[in-house]
Design a protein around this motif. Structure first.
Motif, mmCIF file in Angstrom:
data_model
loop_
_atom_site.group_PDB
_atom_site.id
_atom_site.type_symbol
_atom_site.label_atom_id
_atom_site.label_comp_id
_atom_site.label_asym_id
_atom_site.label_seq_id
_atom_site.Cartn_x
_atom_site.Cartn_y
_atom_site.Cartn_z
ATOM 1 N N LEU A 94 0.834 -1.208 0.000
ATOM 2 C CA LEU A 94 0.000 0.000 0.000
ATOM 3 C C LEU A 94 0.867 1.257 0.000
ATOM 4 C CD1 LEU A 94 -2.865 -0.685 2.578
ATOM 5 C CD2 LEU A 94 -3.138 -0.043 0.171
ATOM 6 N N ALA A 95 1.939 1.213 0.786
ATOM 7 C CA ALA A 95 2.824 2.391 0.866
ATOM 8 C C ALA A 95 3.385 2.707 -0.508
ATOM 9 C CB ALA A 95 3.953 2.124 1.864
ATOM 10 N N ILE A 96 3.674 1.676 -1.294
ATOM 11 C CA ILE A 96 4.252 1.906 -2.632
ATOM 12 C C ILE A 96 3.216 2.523 -3.575
ATOM 13 C CG2 ILE A 96 5.322 0.806 -4.648
ATOM 14 C CD1 ILE A 96 6.416 -1.344 -2.665
ATOM 15 N N ILE A 97 1.998 1.984 -3.569
ATOM 16 C CA ILE A 97 1.027 2.538 -4.544
ATOM 17 C C ILE A 97 0.496 3.910 -4.124
ATOM 18 C CG2 ILE A 97 0.315 0.441 -5.738
ATOM 19 C CD1 ILE A 97 -2.146 0.326 -3.915
ATOM 20 N N ARG A 98 0.593 4.236 -2.835
ATOM 21 C CA ARG A 98 0.162 5.585 -2.421
ATOM 22 C C ARG A 98 1.141 6.652 -2.925
ATOM 23 N NH1 ARG A 98 -3.846 5.492 1.462
ATOM 24 N NH2 ARG A 98 -3.900 3.800 2.990
ATOM 25 N N ASP A 99 2.399 6.256 -3.097
ATOM 26 C CA ASP A 99 3.447 7.209 -3.470
ATOM 27 C C ASP A 99 3.186 7.768 -4.868
ATOM 28 O OD1 ASP A 99 5.805 8.490 -4.205
ATOM 29 O OD2 ASP A 99 7.088 6.999 -3.227
ATOM 30 N N THR A 136 5.384 6.575 -7.810
ATOM 31 C CA THR A 136 5.347 5.201 -8.344
ATOM 32 C C THR A 136 4.810 5.251 -9.774
ATOM 33 O OG1 THR A 136 5.075 4.245 -6.158
ATOM 34 C CG2 THR A 136 4.303 2.909 -8.011
ATOM 35 N N ASP A 137 5.549 4.635 -10.699
ATOM 36 C CA ASP A 137 5.132 4.747 -12.112
ATOM 37 C C ASP A 137 4.020 3.737 -12.442
ATOM 38 O OD1 ASP A 137 6.337 2.280 -12.537
ATOM 39 O OD2 ASP A 137 8.088 3.111 -13.540
ATOM 40 N N THR A 138 3.457 3.912 -13.644
ATOM 41 C CA THR A 138 2.303 3.095 -14.054
ATOM 42 C C THR A 138 2.601 1.598 -13.990
ATOM 43 O OG1 THR A 138 1.633 4.875 -15.509
ATOM 44 C CG2 THR A 138 0.686 2.730 -15.969
ATOM 45 N N LYS A 139 3.784 1.212 -14.462
ATOM 46 C CA LYS A 139 4.117 -0.218 -14.523
ATOM 47 C C LYS A 139 4.099 -0.832 -13.118
ATOM 48 C CE LYS A 139 7.739 -3.329 -16.205
ATOM 49 N NZ LYS A 139 8.340 -3.827 -14.969
ATOM 50 N N ALA A 158 -11.174 0.773 -13.257
ATOM 51 C CA ALA A 158 -10.067 0.451 -12.360
ATOM 52 C C ALA A 158 -10.111 -0.991 -11.839
ATOM 53 C CB ALA A 158 -10.049 1.436 -11.190
ATOM 54 N N GLY A 159 -11.315 -1.564 -11.714
ATOM 55 C CA GLY A 159 -11.434 -2.940 -11.223
ATOM 56 C C GLY A 159 -10.684 -3.929 -12.091
ATOM 57 N N LEU A 160 -10.512 -3.598 -13.386
ATOM 58 C CA LEU A 160 -9.795 -4.500 -14.302
ATOM 59 C C LEU A 160 -8.398 -4.820 -13.782
ATOM 60 C CD1 LEU A 160 -10.556 -3.058 -17.848
ATOM 61 C CD2 LEU A 160 -11.293 -5.263 -16.928
ATOM 62 N N GLY A 161 -7.805 -3.851 -13.111
ATOM 63 C CA GLY A 161 -6.435 -4.027 -12.618
ATOM 64 C C GLY A 161 -6.310 -5.129 -11.584
ATOM 65 N N MET A 162 -7.427 -5.562 -11.004
ATOM 66 C CA MET A 162 -7.366 -6.583 -9.946
ATOM 67 C C MET A 162 -7.658 -7.992 -10.472
ATOM 68 S SD MET A 162 -9.347 -4.406 -6.988
ATOM 69 C CE MET A 162 -9.121 -5.567 -5.641
ATOM 70 N N VAL A 163 -8.182 -8.088 -11.681
ATOM 71 C CA VAL A 163 -8.680 -9.392 -12.163
ATOM 72 C C VAL A 163 -7.572 -10.439 -12.260
ATOM 73 C CG1 VAL A 163 -9.785 -10.578 -14.094
ATOM 74 C CG2 VAL A 163 -10.631 -8.348 -13.352
ATOM 75 N N ASP A 199 -6.415 8.966 -8.412
ATOM 76 C CA ASP A 199 -7.391 8.302 -9.280
ATOM 77 C C ASP A 199 -6.823 6.960 -9.732
ATOM 78 O OD1 ASP A 199 -8.768 7.468 -11.737
ATOM 79 O OD2 ASP A 199 -9.815 9.381 -11.529
ATOM 80 N N ALA A 200 -7.417 5.883 -9.219
ATOM 81 C CA ALA A 200 -6.867 4.546 -9.471
ATOM 82 C C ALA A 200 -6.878 4.212 -10.959
ATOM 83 C CB ALA A 200 -7.652 3.504 -8.673
ATOM 84 N N GLY A 201 -7.998 4.527 -11.649
ATOM 85 C CA GLY A 201 -8.091 4.210 -13.076
ATOM 86 C C GLY A 201 -6.992 4.917 -13.867
ATOM 87 N N ASP A 202 -6.798 6.186 -13.599
ATOM 88 C CA ASP A 202 -5.759 6.938 -14.313
ATOM 89 C C ASP A 202 -4.372 6.369 -14.017
ATOM 90 O OD1 ASP A 202 -7.407 8.676 -15.652
ATOM 91 O OD2 ASP A 202 -7.351 10.207 -14.080
ATOM 92 N N ARG A 203 -4.141 5.948 -12.791
ATOM 93 C CA ARG A 203 -2.806 5.462 -12.439
ATOM 94 C C ARG A 203 -2.546 4.059 -13.002
ATOM 95 N NH1 ARG A 203 -0.530 6.840 -6.691
ATOM 96 N NH2 ARG A 203 1.348 6.337 -7.902
ATOM 97 N N ILE A 204 -3.602 3.239 -13.126
ATOM 98 C CA ILE A 204 -3.425 1.901 -13.717
ATOM 99 C C ILE A 204 -3.203 2.004 -15.226
ATOM 100 C CG2 ILE A 204 -4.660 -0.245 -14.289
ATOM 101 C CD1 ILE A 204 -6.052 -0.002 -11.524
#
Ligand code: PRP
Ligand code: URA
Length: 212
Positions: A19-24, A27-30, A83-88, A203-208
């Motif tokens: 979580l700490a990494i994705i909050r930063d 952190t780049d898109t990849k 954004a949910g697609l990123g979890m599938v 924005d999770a969708g934009d970041r994914i």
């Protein structure tokens, strides 16, 4: 926040680390996309611990034994687009035979109300355990609507998995759908005046998808 029997916070040091990494914001898109996927796998391990099972016979090199496996055709994953697609893929890593449906909802940026634009679900979804996935649970409007859409189509066993949630959103879903188990990895502080979760991750969708 009041205590709800259907809300589970999956607090684990590894989850907190990711979580700490994705909050930063740096952190780049990849890496963001990879970690969303990894978090979905970790959360799926815990939130599917009551997955339907069946007994099969297995022949070891020494004898035949009865073993327990995940029941065939018992699971569907339904991401809320986008954004949910990123979890599938993270959940499919553990349950490769799961079917995947899609619900398209976007939040109006002014009213924060969800708008439906797509729904395509696997056949016989009413017989499956359905996991709705969306990394962000903010006002709760999108999740409440997605679950209602599934119930209208006959789904009876529904779970929701969100990586970051605001207390107000969790309460809204827990009250509207007390039969739905809600799994989150953290309860953040609050929403800002634009409906973004604080501290959140933006924005999770934009970041994914790298759209901003
Ligand atoms: C985001 C997020 C959720 C929703 C959460 O999607 O992925 O679906 O907002 O907000 P709520 O709990 O207040 O309804 P968004 O509408 O930004 O669409 P996107 O996934 O296409 O970016
Ligand atoms: N949707 C997002 O992607 N992020 C938020 O903080 C709230 C809703």
């Amino acid at each position: 926040m009041q205590k709800y029997n259907n809300v589970f916070i999956l607090d684990h040091p590894l989850i907190r680390h990711k979580l700490a990494i994705i909050r930063d914001k740096n952190t780049d898109t990849k890496q963001f996309r990879e970690i969303i996927k990894e978090l979905a796998t970790l959360m799926a391990y815990e939130s599917f611990k009551d997955v339907p099972t069946q007994e099969i016979e297995v022949e070891t090199p020494l004898e035949i034994t009865k073993q327990t496996v995940v029941k065939e055709n018992s699971i569907a994953i339904v991401p809320i687009l986008r954004a949910g697609l990123g979890m599938v893929d993270g959940i499919l890593a553990l349950f490769p035979a799961a079917k995947v449906g899609h619900i398209g909802l976007y939040r109006d940026e002014e009213t924060l109300e969800p708008h439906e634009y797509y729904c395509k679900l696997p056949s016989n979804i009413e017989d499956k355990v359905v996991m709705v996935v969306d990394p962000m649970l903010a006002t709760g409007g999108s999740a409440v609507d997605a679950i209602s859409m599934l119930k209208k189509r006959g789904c009876k066993r529904i779970k929701l998995m969100s990586i970051i949630a605001a207390p107000v959103g969790v309460e809204k879903v827990a009250k509207a759908h007390p039969d739905v188990e809600i799994f989150v990895s953290t309860l953040d502080r609050c929403l800002n005046d634009k409906g973004y979760i604080l501290p959140g991750l933006g924005d999770a969708g934009d970041r994914i998808f790298g759209t901003k």
